[in-house]
Motif scaffolding. Structure first.
Motif, PDB file in Angstrom:
ATOM      1  N   ASP A 126     -12.357  -0.453  10.247  1.00 30.90           N
ATOM      2  CA  ASP A 126     -11.683  -1.075  11.389  1.00 30.90           C
ATOM      3  C   ASP A 126     -12.396  -2.396  11.684  1.00 30.90           C
ATOM      4  OD1 ASP A 126     -10.669  -1.931  13.805  1.00 30.90           O
ATOM      5  OD2 ASP A 126     -10.885  -0.006  14.831  1.00 30.90           O
ATOM      6  N   ILE A 136      -3.528   2.877  13.246  1.00 28.41           N
ATOM      7  CA  ILE A 136      -4.281   1.882  12.475  1.00 28.41           C
ATOM      8  C   ILE A 136      -4.798   0.806  13.423  1.00 28.41           C
ATOM      9  CG2 ILE A 136      -2.921   2.311  10.381  1.00 28.41           C
ATOM     10  CD1 ILE A 136      -1.394  -0.293  10.932  1.00 28.41           C
ATOM     11  N   ARG A 178      -0.343  -5.601  10.380  1.00 27.58           N
ATOM     12  CA  ARG A 178      -0.075  -4.603   9.326  1.00 27.58           C
ATOM     13  C   ARG A 178      -0.637  -5.082   7.982  1.00 27.58           C
ATOM     14  NH1 ARG A 178       0.215  -1.687   5.870  1.00 27.58           N
ATOM     15  NH2 ARG A 178       1.682   0.003   5.391  1.00 27.58           N
ATOM     16  N   GLN A 209     -11.390   1.352   2.834  1.00 31.13           N
ATOM     17  CA  GLN A 209     -10.069   1.853   3.221  1.00 31.13           C
ATOM     18  C   GLN A 209      -9.996   2.305   4.679  1.00 31.13           C
ATOM     19  OE1 GLN A 209      -8.983   4.826   0.336  1.00 31.13           O
ATOM     20  NE2 GLN A 209      -8.762   3.341  -1.321  1.00 31.13           N
ATOM     21  N   ASP A 210     -11.079   2.815   5.215  1.00 30.02           N
ATOM     22  CA  ASP A 210     -11.080   3.304   6.601  1.00 30.02           C
ATOM     23  C   ASP A 210     -11.759   2.326   7.560  1.00 30.02           C
ATOM     24  OD1 ASP A 210      -9.812   5.726   5.868  1.00 30.02           O
ATOM     25  OD2 ASP A 210     -11.742   6.516   5.179  1.00 30.02           O
ATOM     26  N   ASP A 231       0.839  -1.197   0.000  1.00 28.62           N
ATOM     27  CA  ASP A 231       0.000   0.000   0.000  1.00 28.62           C
ATOM     28  C   ASP A 231       0.879   1.255   0.000  1.00 28.62           C
ATOM     29  OD1 ASP A 231       0.556   0.767   2.811  1.00 28.62           O
ATOM     30  OD2 ASP A 231      -0.525  -1.065   3.292  1.00 28.62           O
ATOM     31  N   ASP A 232       0.277   2.412   0.182  1.00 25.78           N
ATOM     32  CA  ASP A 232       1.042   3.650   0.087  1.00 25.78           C
ATOM     33  C   ASP A 232       1.192   4.366   1.427  1.00 25.78           C
ATOM     34  OD1 ASP A 232      -1.544   4.474   0.447  1.00 25.78           O
ATOM     35  OD2 ASP A 232      -1.652   5.715  -1.354  1.00 25.78           O
ATOM     36  N   ARG A 233       1.026   3.635   2.528  1.00 26.83           N
ATOM     37  CA  ARG A 233       1.219   4.226   3.844  1.00 26.83           C
ATOM     38  C   ARG A 233       2.692   4.627   4.009  1.00 26.83           C
ATOM     39  NH1 ARG A 233      -0.873   4.884   8.874  1.00 26.83           N
ATOM     40  NH2 ARG A 233       0.450   4.290  10.622  1.00 26.83           N
ATOM     41  N   ALA A 240      -6.746  -1.277   3.090  1.00 22.63           N
ATOM     42  CA  ALA A 240      -6.215  -0.045   2.488  1.00 22.63           C
ATOM     43  C   ALA A 240      -6.163  -0.127   0.969  1.00 22.63           C
ATOM     44  CB  ALA A 240      -4.820   0.235   3.044  1.00 22.63           C
ATOM     45  N   LEU A 241      -5.944  -1.333   0.429  1.00 26.94           N
ATOM     46  CA  LEU A 241      -5.858  -1.511  -1.022  1.00 26.94           C
ATOM     47  C   LEU A 241      -7.225  -1.656  -1.683  1.00 26.94           C
ATOM     48  CD1 LEU A 241      -2.771  -3.900  -1.276  1.00 26.94           C
ATOM     49  CD2 LEU A 241      -2.869  -1.474  -1.880  1.00 26.94           C
ATOM     50  N   TYR A 280      -4.391  -4.567   7.898  1.00 27.24           N
ATOM     51  CA  TYR A 280      -4.659  -3.171   7.517  1.00 27.24           C
ATOM     52  C   TYR A 280      -4.504  -2.993   6.004  1.00 27.24           C
ATOM     53  CZ  TYR A 280      -3.836   1.737   6.608  1.00 27.24           C
ATOM     54  OH  TYR A 280      -3.895   2.998   6.061  1.00 27.24           O
ATOM     55  N   GLU A 281      -3.439  -3.561   5.436  1.00 23.97           N
ATOM     56  CA  GLU A 281      -3.174  -3.402   4.008  1.00 23.97           C
ATOM     57  C   GLU A 281      -4.316  -3.946   3.140  1.00 23.97           C
ATOM     58  OE1 GLU A 281       0.817  -4.330   1.813  1.00 23.97           O
ATOM     59  OE2 GLU A 281      -0.501  -6.072   1.543  1.00 23.97           O
TER      60      GLU A 281
END
Length: 439
Positions: free
Chosen positions: A139, A282, A123, A136-137, A83-85, A130-131, A126-127
């Protein structure tokens, strides 16, 4: 810090039967499966309302999470982040440079350092979101965190009432100072034992409250505090004019509530003028607190039918507005690095923590990162195991839920083993462990 001795090997899933091994084999797949099931249920609901684009998006998330679960269960090498984090480069360097503890192959679930592997899983969760295009947001642990707090309402009310009584009972003469010290000790212990409410340990299962809101329960638990440096903590807080105290938070829900009650007390009795609360950016380890979780809890309290809880929630919302409670977040908290690397990776965060008169590190993961999550001898001094990390005086408030512990007296571990062979992982024992800055 010793320049002669090297740090011992990290805890790892390569040690079959160890807590790290059982976590990777059993608990982590269960957590992943629950997240996958949650997205499946949401996809079904979206399908019924004919939102086909979001259904397809959900399927993409599920595919990524299912692939992650397969790779971890079958000991495949850890994959690069995509991803782009902003933390991607640090993560990818960590994965690239980390080796198997069995051979020189790439790091994999059961052969790499447990700390890296477990952080990697969260992590990657989360990815997967996110992708996506529509998630994307999202939880995936939010519902569990909220239900956990709601399930401890009686304990929260009891503690809110104790806090209110303590604040009305404090003054300035010697007798009142003793009352302040007694209330300090009690709230510090609430803050400590609140750490038992950890959903990553129970694989996301929300357990019934255990009377955590009762002060007599604390008295019974006191003998299970195997390192108790609370007097050093008190002396440091009282002797410094520095107005700032920091909390590196762990779990949301009831543990977070105990943290804020302790913080409220410190402000009200003038032991601090500002409290800095460090949260995760995150979703992390199921129940770790984010800014959103903190603010949700205070709004939930404000709307409570219990007057004491409602007034406390209202006061905390005001504290966030006026800046006596300050939320801070940094990507370092969701890296796989232990804290000895903070000065080089996140020097601005290290400098920020150094402004505090004391920093409280809550919970088991923070403890693992403080001491490098390694196979230390149990009598290793806490300050030595910190391996140079001492931005300010610090205190770890931790119930033991991983097989790492330092700072014990000789023979203490054998006595604990004789009482409870799972003393390091059951959450039944705790430490209030203090380290002071080196001159």
């Amino acid at each position: 810090m010793s320049t002669v001795r090297e740090r011992p090997e990290p805890l790892s899933g390569k040690d079959e039967g160890s807590f790290a091994y059982l976590t990777i084999r059993d608990r982590l797949p269960v957590i992943l499966t629950k997240v996958i099931d949650l997205v499946h249920r949401q996809a079904s609901a979206l399908s019924e309302s004919n939102q086909q684009e979001k259904v397809e998006d959900s399927k993409g998330v599920i595919a990524k999470l299912s692939k992650l679960r397969y790779e971890m269960k079958t000991n495949k090498p850890l994959m690069q982040m995509e991803d782009d984090r902003p933390d991607v480069q640090i993560w990818n360097n960590t994965i690239k440079e980390s080796k198997s503890l069995v051979d020189q192959d790439k790091i994999a679930s059961f052969t790499g350092a447990w700390l890296i592997v477990e952080c990697y899983m969260y992590r990657k969760i989360y990815e997967a979101f996110a992708l996506s295009q529509h998630h994307q947001d999202f939880d995936p642990f939010q519902e569990q965190k909220e239900e956990s707090f709601k399930g401890h309402q009686n304990s929260a009310i009891s503690l809110a009432q104790f806090l209110d009584h303590s604040l009305h009972d404090s003054g300035v003469d010697d007798n009142e100072k003793r009352k302040v010290k007694n209330a300090f000790d009690t709230l510090l212990q609430f803050c400590l034992w609140g750490n038992r409410c950890d959903l990553s340990i129970s694989s996301g299962e929300i357990t019934e409250e255990e009377g955590a809101g009762q002060t007599d329960h604390l008295q019974r638990m006191k003998e299970n505090i195997i390192v108790d440096n609370s007097q050093d903590v008190w002396n440091t807080i009282c002797s410094s004019e520095n107005p700032r105290i920091d909390f590196v938070l762990d779990n949301s829900g009831f543990e977070l509530f105990t943290d804020l009650c302790f913080a409220e007390f410190l402000l009200q009795v003038n032991l601090a003028k500002e409290i800095h609360l460090h949260t995760k950016q995150i979703p992390w380890f199921v129940s770790d607190a984010s800014n959103k979780d903190v603010l949700w809890m205070t709004e939930q309290m404000k709307g409570s039918s219990n007057k004491c809880l409602s007034e406390l929630g209202d006061r905390w919302i005001q504290r966030f507005r006026e800046g006596t409670f300050i939320l801070q977040s940094h990507p370092f908290w969701t890296l796989a690095q232990d804290f000895s690397e903070m000065k080089s990776i996140a020097p601005e965060l290290y400098r920020e923590l150094s402004k505090a008169k004391i920093v409280f590190f809550k919970g088991d993961l923070n403890y693992r990162k403080l001491v490098g999550d390694r196979k230390w001898n149990h009598t290793t001094p806490f300050t030595h195991a910190l391996w140079g990390f001492l931005p300010a005086p610090l205190c770890s408030l931790r119930t033991l839920k991983a097989d790492v512990q330092v700072g014990l007296s000789p023979g203490q571990d054998d006595k604990l083993e004789a009482i409870n062979k799972d003393w390091m992982t059951s959450g039944s024992y705790a430490v209030i462990q203090y380290a002071q800055c080196l001159d």
